[in-house]
Design a protein around this motif. Structure first.
Motif, PDB file in Angstrom:
ATOM      1  N   ILE A 108     -13.316   9.177  33.005  1.00  0.00           N
ATOM      2  CA  ILE A 108     -12.766  10.110  32.015  1.00  0.00           C
ATOM      3  C   ILE A 108     -11.305   9.751  31.777  1.00  0.00           C
ATOM      4  N   GLU A 109     -10.951   9.579  30.517  1.00  0.00           N
ATOM      5  CA  GLU A 109      -9.533   9.488  30.161  1.00  0.00           C
ATOM      6  C   GLU A 109      -9.155  10.847  29.594  1.00  0.00           C
ATOM      7  N   VAL A 110      -8.275  11.538  30.285  1.00  0.00           N
ATOM      8  CA  VAL A 110      -7.972  12.927  29.941  1.00  0.00           C
ATOM      9  C   VAL A 110      -6.554  13.037  29.376  1.00  0.00           C
ATOM     10  N   HIS A 111      -6.330  14.049  28.563  1.00  0.00           N
ATOM     11  CA  HIS A 111      -4.997  14.300  27.994  1.00  0.00           C
ATOM     12  C   HIS A 111      -4.102  14.915  29.074  1.00  0.00           C
ATOM     13  N   ASP A 112      -3.520  14.042  29.904  1.00  0.00           N
ATOM     14  CA  ASP A 112      -2.650  14.502  30.991  1.00  0.00           C
ATOM     15  C   ASP A 112      -1.187  14.312  30.597  1.00  0.00           C
ATOM     16  N   ALA A 113      -0.785  14.902  29.466  1.00  0.00           N
ATOM     17  CA  ALA A 113       0.629  14.817  29.074  1.00  0.00           C
ATOM     18  C   ALA A 113       1.508  15.435  30.154  1.00  0.00           C
ATOM     19  N   PHE A 114       0.974  16.463  30.829  1.00  0.00           N
ATOM     20  CA  PHE A 114       1.640  17.087  31.973  1.00  0.00           C
ATOM     21  C   PHE A 114       0.603  17.199  33.090  1.00  0.00           C
ATOM     22  N   SER A 115       1.045  17.002  34.322  1.00  0.00           N
ATOM     23  CA  SER A 115       0.126  16.884  35.454  1.00  0.00           C
ATOM     24  C   SER A 115      -0.895  18.020  35.511  1.00  0.00           C
ATOM     25  N   ILE A 116      -0.454  19.242  35.300  1.00  0.00           N
ATOM     26  CA  ILE A 116      -1.335  20.394  35.440  1.00  0.00           C
ATOM     27  C   ILE A 116      -2.520  20.317  34.491  1.00  0.00           C
ATOM     28  N   GLU A 117      -2.329  19.636  33.350  1.00  0.00           N
ATOM     29  CA  GLU A 117      -3.399  19.592  32.351  1.00  0.00           C
ATOM     30  C   GLU A 117      -4.655  18.937  32.904  1.00  0.00           C
ATOM     31  N   GLU A 118      -4.489  17.910  33.740  1.00  0.00           N
ATOM     32  CA  GLU A 118      -5.667  17.209  34.257  1.00  0.00           C
ATOM     33  C   GLU A 118      -6.557  18.167  35.055  1.00  0.00           C
ATOM     34  N   LEU A 119      -5.948  18.990  35.884  1.00  0.00           N
ATOM     35  CA  LEU A 119      -6.722  19.936  36.691  1.00  0.00           C
ATOM     36  C   LEU A 119      -7.418  20.970  35.808  1.00  0.00           C
TER      37      LEU A 119
ATOM     38  N   LEU B 213     -10.256  19.228  33.621  1.00  0.00           N
ATOM     39  CA  LEU B 213     -11.445  18.819  34.373  1.00  0.00           C
ATOM     40  C   LEU B 213     -12.343  20.022  34.635  1.00  0.00           C
ATOM     41  N   GLU B 214     -11.715  21.132  34.964  1.00  0.00           N
ATOM     42  CA  GLU B 214     -12.492  22.350  35.199  1.00  0.00           C
ATOM     43  C   GLU B 214     -13.092  22.883  33.901  1.00  0.00           C
ATOM     44  N   ALA B 215     -12.303  22.842  32.826  1.00  0.00           N
ATOM     45  CA  ALA B 215     -12.816  23.326  31.533  1.00  0.00           C
ATOM     46  C   ALA B 215     -13.981  22.463  31.050  1.00  0.00           C
ATOM     47  N   MET B 216     -13.933  21.174  31.356  1.00  0.00           N
ATOM     48  CA  MET B 216     -15.024  20.268  30.970  1.00  0.00           C
ATOM     49  C   MET B 216     -16.291  20.537  31.782  1.00  0.00           C
ATOM     50  N   GLY B 217     -16.116  21.208  32.922  1.00  0.00           N
ATOM     51  CA  GLY B 217     -17.256  21.468  33.785  1.00  0.00           C
ATOM     52  C   GLY B 217     -17.547  20.336  34.745  1.00  0.00           C
ATOM     53  N   VAL B 218     -16.586  19.422  34.893  1.00  0.00           N
ATOM     54  CA  VAL B 218     -16.763  18.306  35.829  1.00  0.00           C
ATOM     55  C   VAL B 218     -16.762  18.827  37.265  1.00  0.00           C
ATOM     56  N   CYS B 219     -16.073  19.957  37.470  1.00  0.00           N
ATOM     57  CA  CYS B 219     -16.129  20.667  38.759  1.00  0.00           C
ATOM     58  C   CYS B 219     -15.971  22.153  38.455  1.00  0.00           C
ATOM     59  N   GLY B 220     -16.079  22.975  39.483  1.00  0.00           N
ATOM     60  CA  GLY B 220     -15.966  24.418  39.276  1.00  0.00           C
ATOM     61  C   GLY B 220     -14.526  24.851  39.058  1.00  0.00           C
ATOM     62  N   GLN B 221     -14.360  26.087  38.573  1.00  0.00           N
ATOM     63  CA  GLN B 221     -13.026  26.639  38.361  1.00  0.00           C
ATOM     64  C   GLN B 221     -12.259  26.696  39.681  1.00  0.00           C
ATOM     65  N   GLY B 222     -11.030  26.176  39.678  1.00  0.00           N
ATOM     66  CA  GLY B 222     -10.190  26.232  40.864  1.00  0.00           C
ATOM     67  C   GLY B 222     -10.477  25.148  41.887  1.00  0.00           C
ATOM     68  N   GLU B 223     -11.413  24.232  41.581  1.00  0.00           N
ATOM     69  CA  GLU B 223     -11.808  23.212  42.560  1.00  0.00           C
ATOM     70  C   GLU B 223     -11.133  21.868  42.356  1.00  0.00           C
ATOM     71  N   ALA B 224     -10.541  21.637  41.173  1.00  0.00           N
ATOM     72  CA  ALA B 224     -10.076  20.280  40.832  1.00  0.00           C
ATOM     73  C   ALA B 224      -8.984  19.782  41.780  1.00  0.00           C
ATOM     74  N   ALA B 225      -8.090  20.674  42.225  1.00  0.00           N
ATOM     75  CA  ALA B 225      -6.967  20.237  43.061  1.00  0.00           C
ATOM     76  C   ALA B 225      -7.456  19.769  44.433  1.00  0.00           C
TER      77      ALA B 225
END
Lengths: 383, 132
Positions: A278-289, A292-304
């Motif tokens: 996945i190439e994600v719009h990580d203009a700022f670090s927090i966006e990646e987390l 990823l959760e919004a995409m459903g790649v992992c559960g809410q609060g799990e990305a970190a």
């Protein structure tokens, strides 16, 4: 209800090229763009006269960019269009090129992204609206606020958020086209005063100059011109969406990404478990987390926590921003979305060198543009 | 010389009352409530401007997030997102008064005296913790 990309003719990425993303320099945008397009032509084994349409994603250069640059490839008279869609300009140009081929208007089209670091005139600031914060709300502050809300909601620490930047700089250090090509430790990332909230400089993307180009072709063009099918990558879906009204204090950025990605995955006929890259719009670090959760790649609060475990590393569960992402490869605006497709194509071909994610077959490119718009493309390696 | 952001009289009452009121709007067609006000059309349903009725919204709500900004010509300052009791989530300048504010904190609007463009003193609406 209209058609999905897959209802139309198959679209294949057959050539990719880049000019390094870098600090603003004396290099003209013409040289930047020509370098990327010539790279893509060579990669595809194509000559410029075979290309039937050109879409140039650019947001900062002003008008008439396309032909000013492309005439020096030999003026073939093809249609040329500039595409501006904020940070998603390049992604949108890629979509236009894909639609050109999918609908049968062209057999071969090129999407180009090119920009230099100029100050844009922002239309939202000229809509005649007033608010309580005015010029105080820069993008870094907007995303720092989302970080504050996220960290409190899920018990995530500033260090965990900063690890996004550590991972992406590690990837970018292996990318010769990246703006920032230096590994950074957690101490490096957190060693400077935050600009806003917890976000330090290295958790914010560099905006410089560069160019990217992707050539897309139909099945018939691949056959007719004898292009290398084993190196082609199919575009399974292309979805472009804009923000709706979401109730209450919901994270609107996350909601837009959630809707757009769900649509792109459904149209591609795959699930998140199928995604290798996945190439994600990580203009700022927090966006990646958040994304990823919004995409459903992992559960809410799990990305970190998964990041800490290496799930998003090259070689992990799913390689996230193996190019270095916007944080390390950089965000020259017009090129960025096209450059994501370049990286995914290299990954799916198995040509990403020491950034290669093993066994990569399916990839997703995600960009967000202020306003807000969101573009998601799903690509899959040749069968 | 310190730069100050001028007062925004279209956004709130700044007559020195103890409980400032925000000038929001509500769509008479679909009920969508919003702040800051605009008169272009309803974002939720597309209703025409004449259906966007002014609605006074109490300056009371709950903090969603806040951050200190250090890199800005006006820095340092604190901004936050506040979910107004009236519905909309808004962005505002926060007077922390030295406290660390966490999401969930009850907030209230207050008028802060600042210097206007011409040197005159004007009032700017900011938010503080409700118990301060």
């Amino acid at each position: 209800m209209g058609a999905a990309l897959r209802d139309l003719r198959p679209v294949h990425v057959v050539g990719v090229g880049l000019h390094r993303y870098q600090r603003g320099s004396d290099t003209t945008f013409v040289t930047l763009g020509l370098t990327a397009v010539r790279g893509a032509l060579t990669d595809a084994g194509l000559d410029w006269p075979e290309v039937e349409a050109a879409y140039t994603g650019t947001a900062l250069l002003g008008f008439a960019v396309g032909r000013t640059m492309l005439r020096y490839l030999g003026a073939t008279g093809i249609p040329m269009v500039q595409v501006e869609n904020a940070s998603a300009s390049g992604s949108t140009a890629f979509r236009m090129a894909c639609l050109d081929v999918a609908t049968g208007i062209s057999d071969i089209a090129v999407a180009i992204g090119v920009d230099k670091p100029e100050m844009p005139r922002l239309a939202p600031a000229r809509a005649g609206l007033r608010d309580l914060v005015g010029s105080r709300m820069l993008p870094v502050t907007h995303f720092a606020l989302l970080a504050d809300e996220y960290m409190h909601r899920y018990g995530v620490t500033p260090e965990q958020v900063a690890l996004v930047a550590v991972k992406n700089h590690r990837n970018g250090a292996r990318n010769p086209f990246a703006h920032r090509q230096k590994e950074r430790t957690l101490d490096d990332v957190l060693g400077e005063d935050p600009l806003a909230g917890v976000l330090t400089r290295l958790q914010c993307c560099p905006i410089g100059e560069g160019a990217a180009a992707v050539i897309v072709a139909s099945d018939s063009a691949v056959e007719r011109l004898g292009l290398n099918r084993s190196r082609s990558v199919q575009v399974l879906s292309s979805v472009l969406a804009s923000e709706r009204v979401y109730p209450g204090a919901a994270n609107w950025d996350a909601e837009l990404t959630r809707e757009t990605t769900a649509c792109a995955l459904a149209e591609a006929g795959i699930g998140t478990a199928d995604l290798d890259v996945i190439e994600v719009h990580d203009a700022f670090s927090i966006e990646e987390l958040i994304y990823l959760e919004a995409m459903g790649v992992c559960g809410q609060g799990e990305a970190a926590a998964l990041l800490t475990d290496g799930a998003w590393d090259i070689g992990g569960r799913c390689a996230v921003s193996p190019s270095g992402g916007l944080l390390s490869m950089g965000h020259p605006i017009g090129p960025t979305g096209v450059g994501q497709v370049v990286e995914i194509t290299r990954q799916l071909r198995g040509e990403a060198g020491d950034r290669q994610h093993p066994g990569a077959r399916t990839g997703l490119a995600h960009m967000v543009g202020v306003g807000a718009v969101c573009a998601v493309h799903v690509l899959r390696t040749a069968e | 010389m310190t730069r100050r952001v001028p007062v925004e009289p279209t956004l709130y009452d700044a007559d020195g009352s103890a409980a400032p009121v925000l000038h929001g709007r509500r769509c008479a067609s679909c009920g969508h409530a919003f702040f800051p006000p605009q008169g272009y059309g309803c974002e939720a349903c597309g209703a025409l401007p004449e259906l966007l009725a002014p609605e006074e919204m109490p300056g009371a709500g709950t903090l969603v997030a806040s951050v200190d900004v250090r890199s800005h010509p006006l820095a340092p300052f604190t901004v936050g997102i506040i979910a107004l009791d009236a519905g909309p989530a808004i962005r505002a300048v926060i007077e922390t008064q030295g406290a660390t504010l966490t999401p969930g904190t009850r907030m209230r609007a207050t008028l802060v005296a600042t210097d206007g463009r011409d040197g005159s003193e004007v009032s700017e609406l900011r938010f503080v913790a409700a118990d301060s």
